[in-house]
Write a protein that holds these residues in place. Structure first.
Motif, PDB file in Angstrom:
ATOM      1  N   UNK A   1       0.869  -1.168   0.000  1.00  0.00           N
ATOM      2  CA  UNK A   1       0.000   0.000   0.000  1.00  0.00           C
ATOM      3  C   UNK A   1       0.906   1.218   0.000  1.00  0.00           C
ATOM      4  N   UNK A   2       0.729   2.085  -0.990  1.00  0.00           N
ATOM      5  CA  UNK A   2       1.599   3.246  -1.064  1.00  0.00           C
ATOM      6  C   UNK A   2       0.941   4.422  -1.742  1.00  0.00           C
ATOM      7  N   UNK A   3       1.546   5.585  -1.546  1.00  0.00           N
ATOM      8  CA  UNK A   3       0.972   6.811  -2.100  1.00  0.00           C
ATOM      9  C   UNK A   3       1.833   7.451  -3.187  1.00  0.00           C
ATOM     10  N   UNK A   4       2.920   6.791  -3.571  1.00  0.00           N
ATOM     11  CA  UNK A   4       3.785   7.342  -4.611  1.00  0.00           C
ATOM     12  C   UNK A   4       4.162   6.259  -5.609  1.00  0.00           C
ATOM     13  N   UNK A   5       4.624   6.693  -6.769  1.00  0.00           N
ATOM     14  CA  UNK A   5       5.013   5.759  -7.828  1.00  0.00           C
ATOM     15  C   UNK A   5       6.122   4.826  -7.364  1.00  0.00           C
TER      16      UNK A   5
ATOM     17  N   UNK B   1       7.213  -8.619  -7.494  1.00  0.00           N
ATOM     18  CA  UNK B   1       6.050  -9.439  -7.790  1.00  0.00           C
ATOM     19  C   UNK B   1       4.944  -9.354  -6.757  1.00  0.00           C
ATOM     20  N   UNK B   2       4.814  -8.197  -6.132  1.00  0.00           N
ATOM     21  CA  UNK B   2       3.808  -8.002  -5.084  1.00  0.00           C
ATOM     22  C   UNK B   2       2.672  -7.150  -5.641  1.00  0.00           C
ATOM     23  N   UNK B   3       1.434  -7.542  -5.349  1.00  0.00           N
ATOM     24  CA  UNK B   3       0.281  -6.712  -5.733  1.00  0.00           C
ATOM     25  C   UNK B   3       0.374  -5.369  -5.034  1.00  0.00           C
ATOM     26  N   UNK B   4      -0.248  -4.346  -5.640  1.00  0.00           N
ATOM     27  CA  UNK B   4      -0.150  -3.007  -5.062  1.00  0.00           C
ATOM     28  C   UNK B   4      -1.494  -2.287  -5.055  1.00  0.00           C
ATOM     29  N   UNK B   5      -1.654  -1.461  -4.037  1.00  0.00           N
ATOM     30  CA  UNK B   5      -2.804  -0.569  -3.946  1.00  0.00           C
ATOM     31  C   UNK B   5      -2.259   0.834  -3.749  1.00  0.00           C
ATOM     32  N   UNK B   6      -2.580   1.711  -4.678  1.00  0.00           N
ATOM     33  CA  UNK B   6      -2.207   3.110  -4.548  1.00  0.00           C
ATOM     34  C   UNK B   6      -3.292   3.843  -3.770  1.00  0.00           C
ATOM     35  N   UNK B   7      -2.878   4.721  -2.867  1.00  0.00           N
ATOM     36  CA  UNK B   7      -3.849   5.491  -2.082  1.00  0.00           C
ATOM     37  C   UNK B   7      -3.745   6.974  -2.437  1.00  0.00           C
ATOM     38  N   UNK B   8      -4.896   7.597  -2.562  1.00  0.00           N
ATOM     39  CA  UNK B   8      -4.950   8.995  -2.995  1.00  0.00           C
ATOM     40  C   UNK B   8      -4.943   9.989  -1.838  1.00  0.00           C
ATOM     41  N   UNK B   9      -4.897   9.515  -0.612  1.00  0.00           N
ATOM     42  CA  UNK B   9      -4.901  10.435   0.529  1.00  0.00           C
ATOM     43  C   UNK B   9      -3.484  10.709   1.032  1.00  0.00           C
ATOM     44  N   UNK B  10      -2.506  10.480   0.157  1.00  0.00           N
ATOM     45  CA  UNK B  10      -1.111  10.789   0.463  1.00  0.00           C
ATOM     46  C   UNK B  10      -0.613  11.870  -0.477  1.00  0.00           C
ATOM     47  N   UNK B  11       0.602  11.708  -0.973  1.00  0.00           N
ATOM     48  CA  UNK B  11       1.224  12.719  -1.823  1.00  0.00           C
ATOM     49  C   UNK B  11       1.019  12.495  -3.310  1.00  0.00           C
ATOM     50  N   UNK B  12       0.853  11.258  -3.735  1.00  0.00           N
ATOM     51  CA  UNK B  12       0.749  10.963  -5.163  1.00  0.00           C
ATOM     52  C   UNK B  12      -0.629  11.261  -5.728  1.00  0.00           C
ATOM     53  N   UNK B  13      -0.682  11.372  -7.029  1.00  0.00           N
ATOM     54  CA  UNK B  13      -1.939  11.614  -7.732  1.00  0.00           C
ATOM     55  C   UNK B  13      -2.423  10.321  -8.382  1.00  0.00           C
ATOM     56  N   UNK B  14      -3.683  10.319  -8.784  1.00  0.00           N
ATOM     57  CA  UNK B  14      -4.232   9.152  -9.488  1.00  0.00           C
ATOM     58  C   UNK B  14      -3.412   8.869 -10.744  1.00  0.00           C
ATOM     59  N   UNK B  15      -3.075   9.911 -11.505  1.00  0.00           N
ATOM     60  CA  UNK B  15      -2.281   9.721 -12.725  1.00  0.00           C
ATOM     61  C   UNK B  15      -0.931   9.062 -12.415  1.00  0.00           C
ATOM     62  N   UNK B  16      -0.260   9.559 -11.380  1.00  0.00           N
ATOM     63  CA  UNK B  16       1.044   9.004 -11.017  1.00  0.00           C
ATOM     64  C   UNK B  16       0.931   7.523 -10.665  1.00  0.00           C
ATOM     65  N   UNK B  17      -0.060   7.179  -9.862  1.00  0.00           N
ATOM     66  CA  UNK B  17      -0.227   5.793  -9.424  1.00  0.00           C
ATOM     67  C   UNK B  17      -0.658   4.888 -10.575  1.00  0.00           C
TER      68      UNK B  17
END
Length: 70
Positions: A18-22, A32-48
């Motif tokens: 789980x992370x907020x940046x690229x 090889x780990x699945x990922x979930x991008x979160x939008x309540x951090x520093x990154x944007x939807x586009x970046x993730x």
């Protein structure tokens, strides 16, 4: 890499990053780990999205739902 070394024999198929940046998403992909991008951090939807996040959560409640559905 350090965290994976510390946990030993656990398979990455049972993990999710789980992370907020690229960089978080790219690190997950490198091992090889699945990922979930979160939008309540520093990154944007586009970046993730461009980094290849498997899923994206806009809120903690959405993250909870995603984690419980895996």
């Amino acid at each position: 890499a350090y965290a994976l070394e510390q946990i030993g024999e656990c398979g990455t198929e049972e993990m999710v990053m789980v992370g907020d940046r690229c960089f978080d998403i790219e690190g997950a992909k490198a091992f090889g780990i699945d990922s979930i991008g979160v939008l309540y951090g520093y990154g944007t939807r586009d970046e993730l999205t461009e980094a290849g996040a498997d899923r994206i959560a806009a809120t903690v409640a959405e993250l909870k739902d995603l984690l419980l559905s895996i």
